[in-house]
Write a protein that holds these residues in place. Structure first.
Motif, mmCIF file in Angstrom:
data_model
loop_
_atom_site.group_PDB
_atom_site.id
_atom_site.type_symbol
_atom_site.label_atom_id
_atom_site.label_comp_id
_atom_site.label_asym_id
_atom_site.label_seq_id
_atom_site.Cartn_x
_atom_site.Cartn_y
_atom_site.Cartn_z
ATOM 1 N N GLU A 53 1.067 -1.203 -0.022
ATOM 2 C CA GLU A 53 0.189 -0.003 -0.139
ATOM 3 C C GLU A 53 0.994 1.259 0.093
ATOM 4 N N PRO A 54 0.330 2.321 -0.481
ATOM 5 C CA PRO A 54 -0.772 2.405 -1.645
ATOM 6 C C PRO A 54 -0.455 1.674 -3.060
ATOM 7 N N THR A 55 -1.484 1.303 -3.464
ATOM 8 C CA THR A 55 -1.360 0.427 -4.725
ATOM 9 C C THR A 55 -0.596 1.325 -6.000
ATOM 10 N N ARG A 56 -0.948 2.453 -5.857
ATOM 11 C CA ARG A 56 -0.575 3.535 -6.767
ATOM 12 C C ARG A 56 0.972 3.659 -6.998
ATOM 13 N N ALA B 22 1.926 0.520 -9.250
ATOM 14 C CA ALA B 22 1.473 0.962 -11.087
ATOM 15 C C ALA B 22 2.285 1.740 -11.351
ATOM 16 N N GLY B 23 2.703 2.839 -10.535
ATOM 17 C CA GLY B 23 3.719 3.949 -11.070
ATOM 18 C C GLY B 23 5.023 3.111 -11.606
ATOM 19 N N ARG C 120 4.253 1.170 -14.677
ATOM 20 C CA ARG C 120 4.299 2.063 -16.058
ATOM 21 C C ARG C 120 5.663 2.520 -16.363
#
Length: 187
Positions: A25-28, A31-32, A35
């Motif tokens: 956490e946080p999952t962002r 993901a970042g 990417r």
């Protein structure tokens, strides 16, 4: 002879391998990082194990990403490696990733050509439409340049993507001539 023998044994391709772990956490954050790794053109050998052919620019980018991962509370190691086994498969995976990108560019070129065809059908021959389509062609060219830059192993799809982009440029030139003729008539 040791280095030469190692290069012969590994096919000469050296890899930068980023092994990392990111807090759940946080999952962002996860993901970042994903990417950024995809944006570099890296391939995943396993979960949280990404590889790029060795180069100075790839090393800089992966060192920066490693530092970002550490700053977000994760762990990361950056290694150089040559494949003792499975080298051709890794190279194929890397080339397949580039071919997927080239195929997507070809698909977008088809969309571009469809848009120009739509302009003809609707008889939209204005500078505004031309400018918009010209901007789209610039984006396609820039995208292709990025993929070509990271295609260090010579994936097979490059020719098809370049041909598709050349076709887009030719069709846009023809459309531009029509716009100039139409706009000239209105004066």
């Amino acid at each position: 002879m040791g280095q030469e023998a190692a290069e012969r044994r590994t096919g000469g391709v050296r890899w930068l391998v980023l092994v990392y772990k990111i807090p759940a956490e946080p999952t962002r954050l996860r993901a970042g990082v994903w990417r950024k790794i995809k944006g570099l053109g890296a391939i995943y050998l396993q979960n949280s194990v990404a590889a790029l052919p060795e180069s100075a620019s790839a090393e800089r980018a992966l060192r920066l990403l490693r530092n970002e991962i550490l700053e977000m509370g994760g762990t990361a190691s950056l290694l150089t490696a040559g494949a003792l086994g499975g080298g051709p498969e890794i190279e194929e995976q890397f080339n397949a990733a580039r071919d997927d990108e080239y195929e997507e560019i070809v698909d977008r070129c088809e969309d571009f050509l469809g848009q120009i065809e739509k302009e003809y059908r609707a008889e939209h021959f204005t500078y505004a439409e031309l400018e918009e389509n010209d901007e789209d062609l610039v984006k396609l060219r820039n995208w292709l340049a990025k993929v070509v830059a990271r295609d260090v192993l010579g994936a097979s799809g490059q020719t098809a993507a370049q041909t598709a982009l050349e076709r887009c440029a030719k069709v846009l030139d023809e459309y531009a001539a029509r716009v100039y003729a139409e706009e000239g008539e209105g004066r």
